[in-house]
Design a protein around this motif. Structure first.
Motif, short mmCIF file in Angstrom:
data_model
loop_
_atom_site.label_atom_id
_atom_site.label_comp_id
_atom_site.label_asym_id
_atom_site.label_seq_id
_atom_site.Cartn_x
_atom_site.Cartn_y
_atom_site.Cartn_z
N ALA A 12 8.19 -5.39 -2.95
CA ALA A 12 8.68 -5.51 -1.53
C ALA A 12 9.70 -5.68 -1.11
CB ALA A 12 7.18 -5.57 -0.93
N GLY A 42 11.05 -4.36 4.13
CA GLY A 42 9.90 -3.02 3.69
C GLY A 42 9.06 -3.36 3.34
N VAL A 44 4.68 -1.88 1.04
CA VAL A 44 4.77 -1.16 0.27
C VAL A 44 3.58 -0.79 0.81
CG1 VAL A 44 4.13 -0.69 -2.28
CG2 VAL A 44 6.19 -1.70 -1.97
N ALA A 66 10.32 -1.31 -2.22
CA ALA A 66 10.60 -0.62 -1.23
C ALA A 66 11.94 -0.90 -0.83
CB ALA A 66 9.57 -1.22 0.21
N ASP A 84 10.16 1.09 4.81
CA ASP A 84 8.47 0.61 3.76
C ASP A 84 8.92 1.90 3.13
OD1 ASP A 84 8.28 -1.67 5.89
OD2 ASP A 84 6.36 -0.55 6.94
N LEU A 85 8.22 1.73 1.97
CA LEU A 85 7.81 2.40 0.94
C LEU A 85 6.26 3.12 0.95
CD1 LEU A 85 9.01 3.91 -1.56
CD2 LEU A 85 8.10 2.36 -2.74
#
Length: 337
Positions: A12, A42, A44, A66, A84-85
């Motif tokens: 993250a 962000g 994950v 992320a 965010d990823l």
């Protein structure tokens, strides 16, 4: 290439740093602190998607990160939050801890989401430390690191029906005939080196999803041949169909194949033997099929509503098989995976 198992590291985003800044406006003496906080990192997030059929996208990716949060700014400006990823995975994917093998989450439903790695918190700027008794703080904090997970993604196909049989038993031909799916068909073992997933659309617009599991051989439960790589794909099916070669062209008989298939499935997961099943004797258009079918019926007392004699190549007996599949599935309650 069909990929159904990957190991990756997910990270993250780090939180942005807080900053020390001061108000500098003209004619405002002792302007005070004005350092903003850092943005959140962000996270994950994994999301199930019915439009994805394998884990191919992850094949050459070992570390995924992320976005980190932005640093704070003057004038009490907060840093931008990291994006965010969101990683799409097929329905039927198991999320596991790579070291312990513990299942963290099981993705079954479309659009189902799971936040695996939370982004780091943003650091505090000096403005947030201001108090009535401490009006000129000269301190700030850094953002925290995002969570890190070393995980394994393992795909188990979700289908209503699983076709199980030895190599060259005619599974690929059958699924081609039933579902109109173009798959490689040839007269040699291991033509199918990956599971195929197709569906039959019924008159009421409902669909029956069928998984063609690559050929099982003796010793598959001990990871011989394709072994454990594909045996797991039958675990989520509601109905098993044993495809047996009635021609005897490879020196095997339907009786031998049926015994070995049930032994291998039972050795892998005994609960699968309690799963509803149908038996299909394929290639009845061949010269030696009548004698092999007679021997099978002598060795196994399988009721006529569970035993089907077909020719997948010529489409003989397929309509009766579809009708019975539909009937059995309508009677079957949902299976707890």
């Amino acid at each position: 290439m069909f990929v159904d198992r990957v190991i990756i590291e997910l990270i993250a985003g780090k939180g942005g740093n807080g900053v020390v800044a001061w108000r500098r406006e003209k004619y405002i003496p002792k302007g005070g602190p004005a350092g903003g906080n850092g943005g959140r990192g962000g996270s994950v997030i994994l999301e199930a998607d019915t439009q994805i059929s394998s884990l191919d996208w992850f094949r050459h990716r070992r570390i995924l990160k992320a976005q980190s949060g932005g640093d704070g700014g003057g004038n009490c400006r907060q840093g931008k939050n990291g994006t965010d990823l969101i990683l799409k995975v097929p329905c039927g994917t198991l999320l596991k801890d790579a070291k312990s093998g513990k299942v963290i989450h099981d993705f079954v439903e479309d659009k189902e989401r799971f936040v695996l790695c939370k982004g780091g918190r943003g650091g505090r700027g000096n403005d947030s430390f201001k108090t009535p008794t401490h009006q000129a703080p000269n301190i700030c904090t850094e953002g925290t690191l995002g969570e890190i997970h070393h995980i394994e993604l393992e795909l188990k196909l979700i289908a209503d029906v699983g076709l199980v049989g030895f190599p060259n038993a005619g599974k690929s031909t059958l699924i081609s005939s039933l579902a109109g799916l173009r798959v490689k068909v040839a007269a040699y073992p291991f033509t199918t080196l990956q599971p195929n997933l197709g569906f039959i659309e019924l008159d009421n617009y409902k669909r029956i999803y069928i998984a063609d599991i690559p050929g099982i051989i003796e010793g598959a439960s001990h990871n011989r041949g394709l072994g454990l790589e594909f045996l797991r794909h039958i675990e989520r099916t509601k109905l098993l169909i044993f495809i047996l070669d009635a021609s005897g062209i490879d020196g095997r008989t339907p009786s031998h194949d049926f015994r070995i298939l049930r032994e291998e499935i039972g050795a892998y997961n005994p609960e699968l033997l309690e799963r509803p099943y149908l038996v299909v004797l394929n290639k009845i258009d061949t010269e030696d099929s009548p004698s092999h079918i007679q021997e099978f019926e002598k060795n196994y007392s399988i009721s006529s509503d569970m035993l089907f004699k077909i020719s997948a190549v010529y489409g003989e007996g397929l309509q009766e098989l579809i009708e019975k599949m539909t009937q059995r599935l309508s009677q079957k309650k949902e299976i707890e995976y």
